[in-house]
Structures are given as structure tokens and as C-alpha cells.
Scaffold this active site. Structure first.
Site, PDB file in Angstrom:
ATOM      1  N   ASP A  17       0.903  -1.172  -0.081  1.00 11.29           N
ATOM      2  CA  ASP A  17      -0.035  -0.131  -0.246  1.00 11.29           C
ATOM      3  C   ASP A  17       0.758   1.276   0.015  1.00 11.29           C
ATOM      4  OD1 ASP A  17      -2.024  -1.929   0.173  1.00 11.29           O
ATOM      5  OD2 ASP A  17      -3.071  -0.918   2.027  1.00 11.29           O
ATOM      6  N   ARG A  97       0.940   6.624  16.916  1.00 10.66           N
ATOM      7  CA  ARG A  97       0.849   7.641  15.565  1.00 10.66           C
ATOM      8  C   ARG A  97       1.389   9.132  16.199  1.00 10.66           C
ATOM      9  NH1 ARG A  97       0.814   3.050  13.883  1.00 10.66           N
ATOM     10  NH2 ARG A  97      -1.135   2.109  13.295  1.00 10.66           N
ATOM     11  N   ASP A 126      -6.610   6.249  12.494  1.00  9.41           N
ATOM     12  CA  ASP A 126      -5.213   6.856  12.532  1.00  9.41           C
ATOM     13  C   ASP A 126      -5.177   7.899  11.516  1.00  9.41           C
ATOM     14  OD1 ASP A 126      -4.231   4.662  14.114  1.00  9.41           O
ATOM     15  OD2 ASP A 126      -3.715   3.314  12.193  1.00  9.41           O
ATOM     16  N   SER A 180      -6.140  -7.330   8.555  1.00  4.84           N
ATOM     17  CA  SER A 180      -5.044  -6.355   8.429  1.00  4.84           C
ATOM     18  C   SER A 180      -4.395  -6.173  10.012  1.00  4.84           C
ATOM     19  CB  SER A 180      -5.566  -4.879   8.132  1.00  4.84           C
ATOM     20  OG  SER A 180      -6.548  -4.373   9.047  1.00  4.84           O
TER      21      SER A 180
END
Length: 409
Positions: A17, A97, A126, A180
């Protein structure tokens, strides 16, 4: 019209990705891309990310070991608060993050970039966390979120784009991924696909960091975690760095099947999401920290911490690590940890962690006060009578009033 972007710093994992995003940025903006890959303890070889970035023409490739910074400056401050989102989630993705965003902004300033970019989707939390952190650190920085602006709408289109631009596609990425995954030194999380129906039990292959508690060792294991001012500093008498200590707790907890959570949570963006979280070391650390706090914190201080904890946890979950209110709460929490030092003995067994002993040079626990034998006289049993009488006055008044009133029809 596309804004002129000369240089962008991309949060880059080296996976399919973000490799497609890298190429898309080059193609869309005709710009130079600087890649930043954070080593957060995700147990993946990161050099392939460098090699893949090189094949895509990237000249400035940053792979940074941030494990100690992550645990010392983000995880440990959060654990001083005993933070749990919705009573269960130890915030493993959420707390990573702001650290990534901090480095993206720092590199952007260093290289004179016009923007930063991330690969978060338009449905998840996110994107919020990355961008709110960047807003707080550099209000002028441009943020590019390809998943919200490009015309790729499906996995098939994504694979087609990769094939068109000769981006290597791993065999396991050609089909629909079963779920995921996000991993760092604090946790592993999985969501999507086989987990989307919360009425279905998660398949065993989803779990990656912990053994099934049913298959964990049949003998319990006892460990001792040492604390100084609210932070873990030693394990079984050996001083360790923050990252090394958490790594060892992960190993121990994973072996005993500790730290599994199957959670349906409320995302900040407005939907419910089912996820599987494995946080073996963090689960042990939380139990140990509460154990040492139980003998070192004043009752009112401990209760106040518990009252503000959900608010603090929600701030982290929602992306407000870099915010005045989180910093204000952090100051209060850190002040409470001045005497939170000592050692906690824990038993690990079949998915459970139990505090079995605790000791501290700063302990508020008084054997003389609680003993059933004759004490020093600091506590007089007769005082309890007046204490109860005064606290019972309002209850007597309330009950008398209720007895006199006619029940409404």
C-alpha cells in the site's frame, strides 16, 4: 487544481500500500519523496523497505530505531495513568501515531518539505491521529492523505496500479487479505475481513504474539517488576532500559497467553469496529503499576486518577496526544507518581496475571493500623461511632422524608 508540492515526507512501511502511495505521490505531484520508516519493535526486517524505496527512485531514505523513545516518552507516560480505552484497550496503535507524526514533521522541517503524507484509510482513526498531531506540531504543514483523494476504490484497482508501474506484489497480497495487522513493541492488533462479524469467534490463526491460554505452561511463573516514580525500571532485580523491559515482559506474557482482548470499540470517526488486540507485556505492566500504586498512593489521589483516566485515555485514542488538555492531565498524573516506587511480585498463569505481593520504601500501608491485634492506639475504635453517626444523618433524614410522603399514583 493540484497544489504545487516540491517535496513530501511519507510515512513508509515498505509494504504494498505505501509503495503504491509513494509512486502515486511521484506521479501526481511530480515531486521528490523522502521516506520515513519507524522501527517501533514490529518484529519485521526493515531493510527491504530501504531496498524497495530505492527501486522506486527515492534518494533520501530514513529508517529510524525509535523503540526506546517510543516506550520512554509515550508508552510509560501513558501507563502512569493506567490508561484503558472503554475499559479494555491498552491503546497500542493510538500511542504510536503521535510519535510517527512527530518524526514526519521534524524531517519535513529538516529537508524543507512542503508536505507530509500517510497511508491511513478514510474510515479509520489513524488518519485523525496523524493529522491532529501534525496540526499541533506545525500548523503550516500540508498533509496528503491519498486514500481520501485518489480514485482507487478497490483491491483489484490497487493491484492493477501496482502492475502498471511494475511495483512488486507479494504472493499473499494478490488475493483478499484475511485481516489487516498493526504491530509495535506494545501490541499487535488485527481487524477486518474474517473479524468483521462480531458474532463469529475469531479463528486461532489471528493471534500472533500470544499462545492460546489453554496451551500455555501448566506451571505458573513468578516475576518481580521494580518501579521508580511510576515507571518500570527492573525485572527480577535486573535494571533494564524501557524498551528492553517491555520486550522481556512481552516474551513472558506471550508464553503464558496473557493480554488477549477481543473488542468491539467505538471509533472516533463514528462507527463500531471489532478488533483483536494482543498486549502481553502491557497487560503485565498495568497490573504491576496498579500494584505498587495500591501501597504508595493516597486514597483520594488514587480515586482522582481513576476518575480522570477515561478522559485521558479517550484523548489518546482520539488523537489529542499533543493538546493542552492532555498535557495538563499529564502534569497532574506525573505529580501523583513522585512516591510510586517499589517492587511488585506477579504470578503469570494460563492467560492471567495476578499481583501476589508488593513492597515500597514509600509505602502508606500501616500494619499497626490494620492489625486485628492490639495496635499503637493511633486508631481508636470508639471514634468509629461518631464517624458513622455523622455520615448517617443525611440518610436518616432522607429515609424519614420518604416514609412521610404519599407514593405518587
Amino acid at each position: 487544481m493540484t497544489k504545487k508540492i516540491g517535496k513530501v515526507v511519507l510515512s513508509y512501511s515498505g509494504g504494498l500500500d505505501t509503495s503504491i502511495i509513494l509512486k502515486w505521490l511521484q506521479e501526481t505531484y511530480r515531486c521528490e519523496v523522502v521516506t520515513f520508516t519507524a522501527d517501533l519493535g514490529q518484529d519485521e526486517e526493515l531493510e527491504p523497505a530501504r531496498e524497495k524505496a530505492e527501486t522506486l527512485g527515492v534518494k533520501d531514505i530514513r529508517i529510524v530505531d525509535v523503540r526506546e523513545e517510543f516506550v520512554r516518552d509515550f508508552v510509560f507516560p501513558m501507563f502512569r495513568a493506567n490508561a484503558l480505552y472503554e475499559g479494555q484497550y491498552l491503546l497500542g496503535s493510538s500511542i504510536a501515531r503521535p510519535l510517527i507524526a512527530k518524526h514526519l514533521v521534524s524531517i519535513a522541517r529538516e529537508v524543507g518539505a512542503d508536505a507530509i503524507a500517510h497511508g491511513a484509510t478514510g474510515k479509520g482513526n489513524d488518519q485523525v491521529r496523524f493529522e491532529l498531531a501534525a496540526n499541533a506540531l506545525d500548523p503550516s504543514i500540508e498533509i496528503i492523505a491519498p486514500w481520501r483523494v485518489w480514485d482507487i476504490q478497490s483491491r483489484t484497482q490497487l493491484i492493477g496500479y501496482a502492475e502498471k508501474h511494475r511495483i512488486a506484489i507479494p504472493k499473499d497480497k494478490r488475493g483478499e487479505a484475511p485481516f489487516s495487522t498493526d504491530a509495535n513493541l506494545l501490541h499487535t492488533s488485527t481487524e477486518g475481513k474474517v473479524l468483521e462479524d462480531p458474532s463469529e469467534t475469531a479463528p486461532s490463526y489471528v493471534y500472533q504474539r500470544t499462545v492460546d491460554p489453554l496451551h500455555a505452561p501448566n506451571e505458573p511463573e513468578t516475576i518481580i517488576v521494580g518501579f521508580e516514580r511510576g515507571d518500570a525500571v527492573s525485572l527480577n532485580g535486573t535494571a533494564l532500559t524501557p524498551a528492553a523491559l517491555l520486550s522481556e515482559l512481552n516474551r513472558l506474557g506471550g508464553r503464558h497467553g496473557i493480554g488477549r482482548v477481543d473488542l468491539v470499540e467505538n471509533r472516533f470517526v463514528g462507527m463500531k469496529s471489532r478488533g483483536i488486540y494482543e498486549t502481553p507485556g502491557g497487560t503485565i505492566l498495568l497490573a504491576a503499576h496498579r500494584g505498587v500504586e495500591s501501597i504508595t498512593l493516597d486514597r483520594a489521589a488514587a480515586h482522582l486518577k481513576d476518575e480522570i483516566m477515561p478522559r485521558y485515555a479517550a484523548l489518546i485514542y482520539n488523537g489529542f496526544w499533543f493538546s493542552p488538555e492532555r498535557e495538563m492531565l499529564q502534569a497532574l498524573i506525573d505529580q501523583s507518581q513522585a512516591y510510586v516506587s517499589g517492587e511488585v511480585t506477579l504470578r503469570l498463569y494460563k492467560g492471567a496475571v495476578s499481583v501476589v505481593a508488593r513492597t515500597s520504601p514509600c509505602s502508606l500501608y500501616s500494619s499497626d493500623l490494620v492489625t486485628f491485634e492490639e495496635g499503637s492506639g493511633a486508631y481508636d475504635h470508639h471514634d468509629a461511632q461518631g464517624f458513622i453517626r455523622l455520615n448517617g444523618l443525611r440518610l436518616k433524614s432522607w429515609a424519614s422524608r420518604n416514609a412521610q410522603m404519599v407514593s405518587p399514583r
